[in-house]
Design an enzyme around this catalytic site. Structure first.
Site: not given
Ligand code: PAF
Length: 279
Positions: A27-28, A58, A152, A148-149, A31, A33-34
């Site tokens: 979601m931009g 969400q 999810q 971390k998530d 950082h 982590g991404h």
């Molecule tokens: O973890 C996230 O940043 C969001 O939940 C994801 C997986 C990109 C879905 O919008």
């Protein structure tokens, strides 16, 4: 660096490319982590898409949606430092959902009946809508998600299976700052004081991991509650030890095998989540 606003333009470009495709949904608020996910995707695939879409479906809290960090230029700059061959997909809502008003509904075999699923109504359903869209549109060979998530991640695994997709879900370790705080786009909303306190969350998880060998679950629950009661800036939303496959809270006296400890803490207006493997 190419930034695509339209899925059909991106699909057109992808058609000319050969070999495995990796997808890193975000979601931009990019950082480290991404970036660690993107680096891994870049090593393991011939082409990589990073999607950047603040998915309104969400969010159950409009303030959280409004405050979510958005800075596409900076995100693109950080990604281009890995490679300018990476494709960024940064659509508007219409390109993703069209004029569809009704989200698809999913069931996740009870994985959404605990923790964030209880605290944030429809959150995982919203995540599943965007992930189904991304997987079905681009059909990636590999998709990358951070530990971390963790809830999810398990829900996306479950969704992927029930959709019958062949995408491989790649689980990647949590990246932390030097004080142990798990990196998150929301960390940028923390005040100076909150930034100093936030590493207590991981310290607590490390302590739990040690104590899980000697203390009972009840003792650990008490210790964790007490630890956060002392910190008036923190509001402990939940702490549980759960099976890392089913996410159901443990019922046996073995706190360790196959389990993970999960925590959510509200620091001021910012919610932080983290988890640790106990086995
Ligand atoms: O973890 C996230 O940043 C969001 O939940 C994801 C997986 C990109 C879905 O919008």
């Amino acid at each position: 660096m190419e930034i695509f606003k339209s899925k059909s333009d991106l699909l057109h470009t992808l058609k000319k490319l050969k070999g495995p495709l990796g997808l890193v949904p975000t979601m931009g608020g990019i950082h480290e982590g991404h970036l660690s996910l993107i680096r891994k995707a870049f090593q393991e695939n011939s082409s990589v898409i990073v999607s950047i879409f603040v998915n309104p479906m969400q969010f159950d809290d409009l303030v959280d949606l409004k405050n979510y960090p958005r800075n596409l230029n900076n995100d693109a700059l950080l990604i281009s430092e890995i490679s300018d061959k990476i494709k960024i997909y940064a659509p508007n809502q219409g390109d993703v959902y069209g004029s569809k008003i009704k989200p698809n509904k999913y069931s996740f075999d009870k994985l959404d009946k605990v923790m964030e699923g209880v605290k944030r109504k429809n959150h995982f359903n919203g995540v599943a809508n965007i992930i189904e869209f991304l997987f079905k549109t681009f059909n990636p060979k590999n998709a990358y998600f951070g530990e971390k998530d963790y809830q999810q991640l398990q829900i996306i695994r479950n969704l992927n299976k029930s959709l019958g997709m062949s995408t491989k879900i790649i689980q990647c370790p949590t990246v932390r700052n030097k004080n142990g705080l798990a990196l998150s786009s929301r960390n940028s909303n923390l005040t100076r004081l909150e930034q100093k306190i936030a590493p207590e969350i991981y310290k607590c998880l490390l302590d739990v991991k040690k104590r899980a060998k000697v203390n009972s679950y009840e003792e650990i629950l008490d210790l964790v509650s007490f630890r956060f009661l002392k910190m008036k800036e923190c509001n402990l939303e939940y702490f549980i030890i759960a099976n890392q496959k089913t996410l159901s809270e443990i019922s046996s006296t073995d706190l360790i095998s196959g389990n993970r400890a999960f925590i959510a803490v509200k620091l001021g207006d910012t919610k932080l989540i983290d988890n640790i493997e106990l086995s």
